[in-house]
Design an enzyme around this catalytic site. Structure first.
Site, PDB file in Angstrom:
ATOM      1  N   PHE A 113      -2.552  -7.265   7.832  1.00 27.08           N
ATOM      2  CA  PHE A 113      -1.620  -6.543   8.699  1.00 27.08           C
ATOM      3  C   PHE A 113      -2.202  -6.334  10.096  1.00 27.08           C
ATOM      4  O   PHE A 113      -3.293  -5.794  10.261  1.00 27.08           O
ATOM      5  CB  PHE A 113      -1.275  -5.197   8.057  1.00 27.08           C
ATOM      6  CG  PHE A 113      -0.385  -4.316   8.867  1.00 27.08           C
ATOM      7  CD1 PHE A 113       0.949  -4.650   9.063  1.00 27.08           C
ATOM      8  CD2 PHE A 113      -0.872  -3.152   9.444  1.00 27.08           C
ATOM      9  CE1 PHE A 113       1.774  -3.820   9.822  1.00 27.08           C
ATOM     10  CE2 PHE A 113      -0.048  -2.319  10.191  1.00 27.08           C
ATOM     11  CZ  PHE A 113       1.280  -2.659  10.380  1.00 27.08           C
ATOM     12  N   PHE A 157      -5.349  -2.960   5.023  1.00 33.55           N
ATOM     13  CA  PHE A 157      -5.806  -4.070   5.844  1.00 33.55           C
ATOM     14  C   PHE A 157      -5.232  -5.403   5.373  1.00 33.55           C
ATOM     15  O   PHE A 157      -5.620  -6.459   5.873  1.00 33.55           O
ATOM     16  CB  PHE A 157      -7.343  -4.150   5.832  1.00 33.55           C
ATOM     17  CG  PHE A 157      -7.946  -4.040   4.463  1.00 33.55           C
ATOM     18  CD1 PHE A 157      -8.088  -5.163   3.662  1.00 33.55           C
ATOM     19  CD2 PHE A 157      -8.341  -2.824   3.958  1.00 33.55           C
ATOM     20  CE1 PHE A 157      -8.624  -5.075   2.387  1.00 33.55           C
ATOM     21  CE2 PHE A 157      -8.885  -2.715   2.678  1.00 33.55           C
ATOM     22  CZ  PHE A 157      -9.031  -3.837   1.895  1.00 33.55           C
ATOM     23  N   GLU A 158      -4.297  -5.335   4.404  1.00 31.36           N
ATOM     24  CA  GLU A 158      -3.630  -6.564   3.962  1.00 31.36           C
ATOM     25  C   GLU A 158      -2.122  -6.467   4.239  1.00 31.36           C
ATOM     26  O   GLU A 158      -1.682  -6.812   5.320  1.00 31.36           O
ATOM     27  CB  GLU A 158      -3.948  -6.840   2.492  1.00 31.36           C
ATOM     28  CG  GLU A 158      -5.432  -7.177   2.285  1.00 31.36           C
ATOM     29  CD  GLU A 158      -5.768  -7.636   0.883  1.00 31.36           C
ATOM     30  OE1 GLU A 158      -5.245  -8.684   0.469  1.00 31.36           O
ATOM     31  OE2 GLU A 158      -6.545  -6.936   0.204  1.00 31.36           O
ATOM     32  N   MET A 159      -1.333  -5.943   3.290  1.00 30.34           N
ATOM     33  CA  MET A 159       0.112  -5.887   3.514  1.00 30.34           C
ATOM     34  C   MET A 159       0.593  -4.478   3.867  1.00 30.34           C
ATOM     35  O   MET A 159       1.699  -4.298   4.361  1.00 30.34           O
ATOM     36  CB  MET A 159       0.833  -6.452   2.286  1.00 30.34           C
ATOM     37  CG  MET A 159       0.448  -7.916   2.051  1.00 30.34           C
ATOM     38  SD  MET A 159       0.935  -8.594   0.444  1.00 30.34           S
ATOM     39  CE  MET A 159       2.606  -9.105   0.779  1.00 30.34           C
TER      40      MET A 159
END
Length: 358
Positions: A113, A157-159
Site C-alpha cells: 500500500f 504495509f500490504e493491502m
C-alpha cells in the site's frame, strides 16, 4: 615470561589447520544410480509428482474444513485478482504473486500500500504449490493457505484493510453476494469465507514439469547433469528438509544450522565487516530472525526456484548458484564445489513447471 606467539598468530594457525583438513581427509565417492534407481530413491523419500487431473488433485490438497468445488475455485480466482481487497483498490493478491513469474514478485522486499516496504525486509514467498506446504509465511505462523490469505489483506504495509472493511465493501456487490450464498450458509459475505474461497483457488495452483515426467518414468525428461545434481540432492541430505511433492515447505528448520570459526576470524582483520554482525552468511537486512527470534524458518519450496530470485527471506542473495553454495556449507556441512553446484542447479531447473489446468 615472554609469549611465544601472538593470539592472532595462533588463531591463524588453527584456522589454517581446520581448512587444510578437507584436503587431507579421504573423501567418500558420490553414489551413482541408474535412472530407475534414482527414480526409486526419490519416490521412496516422498519426492512425488504433481497430479495431472482434478480428481487426483482433490486427494492431495482438499481441505475437509473448506471442501473444494469448481464454483468455489472460480470465486476464489476472481477474488485473487480483485483489487477491492486493498484500501486504495490498486493491489490484489496477484500483484505480489505473479503466476506467470514464479508465483512471487521477484523483489528483495515486498512492496504494498502506497509503496510501503515490508518492515522486516521480507520478500514474498511463492504461491505456486504453496497448498502442498504444512505451514505458510517465512516463520510458518499460518497453518494453511486459507489462513494465509487473510494476512496480507490486513497488513498495513500490504493491502491495509480490516475484515470489517472488506465485508462492507464486498457486500455492496449484490451479484457477488449471490455467488457467496450459493457456496456458504451465511446470509452475507464474511471475511472468513473470503479467505476460504481464495484458499480453494490457491489449492489448484500446482505446477508440473520435466522433474515430474522423470518421476513418472521418462528417462529423457532431464539431462545427465540434472541427474547428477538430483543424486547429490538426495545423498548429501538436501532432501531431508526439501522433501514432499512441493520439494520443501514441510517443516520449520533452523538456519543457519552450522557456524564456522573461520567466519568470525574476519572480525580480527576487518572489524567493520557488516556481514559478521549477522547470524546469517549474508547481511541481515531487516533484522528478521525467524519464528520467536530463534532462527527458525519454514523450509522454502524449491519448485520453480529458478524463477523466484532473489533468495532467502530478505532477498540478500541474487544468484541461485550462491544460494546453493550457502546451503551446502551451512545446512549440510559440506560446501559444494563449482561442478557440484552446477549439477544441483541443473536439477533445480527441472523443477520449473507450468500450472496444471485442473
Amino acid at each position: 615470561m615472554k609469549k611465544l606467539f601472538h593470539p592472532v598468530t595462533i588463531t591463524f594457525l588453527v584456522v589454517t589447520l581446520i581448512i587444510s583438513l578437507q584436503f587431507v581427509l579421504p573423501k567418500r565417492a558420490i553414489a551413482k544410480f541408474s535412472d530407475e534407481e534414482l527414480r526409486k530413491a526419490a519416490l521412496s523419500r516422498d519426492m512425488s509428482p504433481v497430479p495431472t487431473n482434478y480428481e487426483a488433485l482433490l486427494k492431495v490438497v482438499d481441505n475437509p474444513d473448506n471442501p473444494m468445488s469448481r464454483k468455489k475455485i472460480a470465486l476464489g480466482e476472481a477474488l485473487f485478482f480483485d483489487t477491492r481487497l486493498s484500501r486504495d483498490k490498486t493491489i490484489s493478491c496477484a500483484s505480489c504473486h505473479k503466476l506467470e513469474e514464479g508465483g512471487d514478485d521477484n523483489l528483495p522486499t515486498a512492496i504494498g500500500f502506497h509503496g510501503r516496504a515490508n518492515p522486516f525486509h521480507l520478500n514474498s514467498p511463492t504461491v505456486l504449490n504453496a497448498a502442498l506446504a504444512k505451514a505458510q509465511f517465512w516463520d510458518g505462523r499460518a497453518k494453511d493457505v486459507e489462513e494465509q490469505a487473510g494476512g496480507p489483506v490486513q497488513a498495513p504495509f500490504e493491502m491495509n484493510m480490516t475484515p470489517q472493511e472488506v465485508e462492507e465493501r464486498l457486500n455492496s456487490d449484490i451479484k457477488l453476494v449471490n455467488k457467496f450464498q450459493e457456496l456458504f450458509p451465511d446470509e452475507k459475505i464474511t471475511f472468513e469465507n473470503v479467505r476460504k474461497a481464495i484458499g480453494a483457488y490457491e489449492r489448484t495452483l500446482l505446477t508440473r514439469g520435466a522433474y515430474d515426467r522423470f518421476l513418472e518414468g521418462d528417462n529423457n525428461a532431464i539431462s545427465a547433469a540434472a541427474k547428477r545434481g538430483m543424486t547429490l540432492f538426495i545423498v548429501k541430505g538436501c532432501k531431508g528438509c526439501h522433501t514432499g511433492m512441493s520439494v520443501g515447505g514441510q517443516s520449520i528448520q533452523k538456519f543457519p544450522l552450522r557456524n564456522y570459526f573461520s567466519d568470525f576470524v574476519g572480525m580480527i582483520f576487518e572489524p567493520d565487516l557488516r556481514i559478521k554482525e549477522s547470524p546469517f552468511p549474508f547481511i541481515n537486512k531487516g533484522g528478521f530472525l525467524g519464528r520467536n527470534d530463534k532462527l527458525k524458518f519454514r523450509v522454502p519450496i524449491l519448485r520453480n526456484i529458478t524463477k523466484t530470485a532473489p533468495y532467502f527471506h530478505n532477498g540478500s542473495i541474487e544468484k541461485l548458484e550462491e544460494a546453493v553454495r550457502i546451503m551446502s556449507k551451512y545446512q549440510i556441512g559440506q560446501e559444494f564445489n563449482k561442478e557440484q553446484i552446477d549439477d544441483v542447479v541443473a536439477f533445480l531447473k527441472t523443477l520449473e513447471g507450468e500450472l496444471v489446468e485442473y
